[in-house]
Design a protein around this motif. Structure first.
Motif, mmCIF file in Angstrom:
data_model
loop_
_atom_site.group_PDB
_atom_site.id
_atom_site.type_symbol
_atom_site.label_atom_id
_atom_site.label_comp_id
_atom_site.label_asym_id
_atom_site.label_seq_id
_atom_site.Cartn_x
_atom_site.Cartn_y
_atom_site.Cartn_z
ATOM 1 N N PRO A 246 0.816 -1.191 -0.024
ATOM 2 C CA PRO A 246 -0.143 0.008 0.038
ATOM 3 C C PRO A 246 0.805 1.377 -0.127
ATOM 4 O O PRO A 246 1.811 1.347 0.687
ATOM 5 N N GLY A 247 0.706 2.076 -0.938
ATOM 6 C CA GLY A 247 1.536 3.587 -0.946
ATOM 7 C C GLY A 247 2.876 3.188 -1.327
ATOM 8 O O GLY A 247 3.633 3.955 -0.310
ATOM 9 N N VAL A 248 3.433 2.466 -1.940
ATOM 10 C CA VAL A 248 4.981 2.328 -2.069
ATOM 11 C C VAL A 248 5.472 3.086 -3.258
ATOM 12 O O VAL A 248 4.553 3.361 -4.134
ATOM 13 N N ASP A 249 6.437 3.811 -3.464
ATOM 14 C CA ASP A 249 6.970 4.363 -4.490
ATOM 15 C C ASP A 249 7.496 3.531 -5.432
ATOM 16 O O ASP A 249 8.111 2.433 -5.299
ATOM 17 N N ILE A 250 7.246 3.672 -6.685
ATOM 18 C CA ILE A 250 7.367 3.013 -7.992
ATOM 19 C C ILE A 250 8.039 4.118 -8.894
ATOM 20 O O ILE A 250 7.540 5.192 -9.307
ATOM 21 N N SER A 251 9.716 3.593 -9.370
ATOM 22 C CA SER A 251 10.038 4.457 -10.037
ATOM 23 C C SER A 251 9.768 3.806 -11.780
ATOM 24 O O SER A 251 9.906 2.775 -11.896
ATOM 25 N N ILE A 252 9.255 4.818 -12.449
ATOM 26 C CA ILE A 252 8.671 4.383 -13.898
ATOM 27 C C ILE A 252 9.881 4.442 -14.701
ATOM 28 O O ILE A 252 10.631 5.493 -15.001
ATOM 29 N N GLU A 253 10.444 3.113 -15.159
ATOM 30 C CA GLU A 253 11.775 3.183 -16.089
ATOM 31 C C GLU A 253 11.183 3.936 -17.143
ATOM 32 O O GLU A 253 10.391 4.063 -17.850
ATOM 33 N N GLY A 254 12.392 4.783 -17.751
ATOM 34 C CA GLY A 254 12.255 5.613 -18.943
ATOM 35 C C GLY A 254 12.162 7.039 -18.517
ATOM 36 O O GLY A 254 13.447 7.494 -18.091
ATOM 37 N N PRO A 255 11.074 7.675 -17.882
ATOM 38 C CA PRO A 255 11.077 8.778 -17.632
ATOM 39 C C PRO A 255 11.740 9.235 -16.242
ATOM 40 O O PRO A 255 12.272 10.039 -15.508
ATOM 41 N N ARG A 256 11.667 8.160 -15.525
ATOM 42 C CA ARG A 256 12.283 8.052 -14.009
ATOM 43 C C ARG A 256 11.277 8.877 -13.091
ATOM 44 O O ARG A 256 11.527 9.169 -12.108
ATOM 45 N N GLU B 87 -5.373 12.967 -12.839
ATOM 46 C CA GLU B 87 -4.156 12.195 -12.840
ATOM 47 C C GLU B 87 -4.561 10.641 -12.842
ATOM 48 O O GLU B 87 -3.874 10.019 -13.340
ATOM 49 N N ASP B 88 -5.353 10.354 -11.956
ATOM 50 C CA ASP B 88 -5.606 9.060 -11.600
ATOM 51 C C ASP B 88 -6.352 8.185 -12.979
ATOM 52 O O ASP B 88 -6.070 7.094 -13.075
ATOM 53 N N ARG B 89 -7.051 8.990 -13.670
ATOM 54 C CA ARG B 89 -7.786 8.467 -14.706
ATOM 55 C C ARG B 89 -7.116 8.613 -16.022
ATOM 56 O O ARG B 89 -7.148 7.556 -16.738
ATOM 57 N N VAL B 90 -6.261 9.423 -16.188
ATOM 58 C CA VAL B 90 -5.522 9.747 -17.621
ATOM 59 C C VAL B 90 -3.742 9.509 -17.276
ATOM 60 O O VAL B 90 -3.376 9.113 -18.085
ATOM 61 N N VAL B 91 -3.636 10.379 -16.395
ATOM 62 C CA VAL B 91 -2.018 10.445 -16.626
ATOM 63 C C VAL B 91 -1.289 9.248 -15.925
ATOM 64 O O VAL B 91 -0.353 8.792 -16.653
ATOM 65 N N LYS B 92 -1.774 9.000 -14.659
ATOM 66 C CA LYS B 92 -1.166 7.633 -14.209
ATOM 67 C C LYS B 92 -1.146 6.455 -14.948
ATOM 68 O O LYS B 92 0.028 5.853 -15.112
ATOM 69 N N PRO B 93 -2.165 6.056 -15.555
ATOM 70 C CA PRO B 93 -2.229 4.709 -16.340
ATOM 71 C C PRO B 93 -1.428 4.942 -17.731
ATOM 72 O O PRO B 93 -0.648 4.032 -17.913
ATOM 73 N N LYS B 94 -1.086 6.092 -18.106
ATOM 74 C CA LYS B 94 -0.261 6.527 -19.420
ATOM 75 C C LYS B 94 1.028 6.180 -18.689
ATOM 76 O O LYS B 94 1.709 5.479 -19.462
ATOM 77 N N LEU B 95 1.599 6.660 -17.570
ATOM 78 C CA LEU B 95 2.946 6.399 -17.043
ATOM 79 C C LEU B 95 3.096 4.871 -16.712
ATOM 80 O O LEU B 95 4.234 4.286 -16.860
ATOM 81 N N TYR B 96 2.092 4.271 -16.074
ATOM 82 C CA TYR B 96 2.253 2.950 -15.543
ATOM 83 C C TYR B 96 2.275 1.976 -17.035
ATOM 84 O O TYR B 96 3.230 0.957 -16.981
ATOM 85 N N ALA B 97 1.859 2.392 -17.923
ATOM 86 C CA ALA B 97 2.086 1.602 -19.579
ATOM 87 C C ALA B 97 3.281 1.849 -19.842
ATOM 88 O O ALA B 97 4.141 0.964 -20.235
ATOM 89 N N ILE B 98 3.992 3.093 -19.824
ATOM 90 C CA ILE B 98 5.270 3.394 -20.328
ATOM 91 C C ILE B 98 6.387 2.697 -19.514
ATOM 92 O O ILE B 98 7.105 2.141 -19.968
ATOM 93 N N GLY B 99 6.010 2.454 -18.109
ATOM 94 C CA GLY B 99 6.914 1.556 -17.173
ATOM 95 C C GLY B 99 6.789 0.265 -17.430
ATOM 96 O O GLY B 99 7.513 -0.536 -16.734
ATOM 97 N N GLY B 100 5.972 -0.163 -18.160
ATOM 98 C CA GLY B 100 5.630 -1.570 -18.277
ATOM 99 C C GLY B 100 4.857 -2.389 -17.064
ATOM 100 O O GLY B 100 5.059 -3.706 -17.155
#
Length: 187
Positions: free
Chosen positions: A70-80, A120-133
């Motif tokens: 719950p609530g852990v930091d995740i580094s998105i590989e690519g944009p970091r 952020e939750d509906r648009v931005v974060k799903p986009k970044l999670y996909a970029i992060g694999g």
């Protein structure tokens, strides 16, 4: 006095500032699209919904011997960028980047939409999670009374998006492969 220039990219400086921040109790601190964003951790109702996601997915966690965060930091590989989902599921040996889970090792994330985080939750974060694999992204949206699952990443974009009304069953695809009963996620 001349302005000092640097070859360092602005995103690198943002990352260094983020890494230098002291703990900020009660705040969620993220890097979203190269900007540091701070927001409150969420209302008690928000936290209850995140806890219910944790509880509902315990059979998957136990069966696969995965860890739930719950609530852990995740580094998105690519944009970091660094995102803090309300829930994350990863293998016990998920690779780290410092104290952050590396996105390519994470199996699933879940966000609970708040009135102040709708975009952020509906648009931005799903986009970044996909970029992060990250293979599966679940968005529980009490604002719209829906649950949405994103999957099937092609060219760093989720190609499949399935939305159900909260209270209905939502299939979480591989590698989760679980029927999520969303009745407990209604307000």
């Amino acid at each position: 006095m001349p302005h000092e220039t640097t070859d360092e990219a602005p995103s690198t400086r943002v990352r260094e500032l983020f890494d230098a921040l002291p703990p900020l109790p009660g705040l969620r601190v993220e890097i979203i699209e190269g900007n540091i964003r701070m927001s409150p951790l969420g209302t008690p109702k928000h936290q209850v919904l995140a806890g219910r996601i944790f509880r509902l997915l315990m059979p998957v966690q136990d069966k696969q011997d995965w860890e739930a965060y719950p609530g852990v930091d995740i580094s998105i590989e690519g944009p970091r960028d660094t995102l803090v989902p309300d829930y994350a599921l990863a293998p016990k040996d998920c690779p780290l980047w410092g104290n952050e889970l590396r996105s390519r090792g994470v199996i699933m994330v879940a966000e609970v939409v708040s009135p102040g985080s709708v975009h952020e939750d509906r648009v931005v974060k799903p986009k970044l999670y996909a970029i992060g694999g990250i293979p599966v992204c679940l968005v529980i949206d009490p604002v719209a009374n829906t649950a949405t699952v994103y999957s099937d990443i092609v060219d760093e974009v989720y190609k499949t998006k399935i939305t159900q009304t909260l209270g209905e069953t939502l299939h979480l695809p591989e590698p989760i492969n679980f029927e999520l009963e969303t009745t407990e996620l209604t307000e």
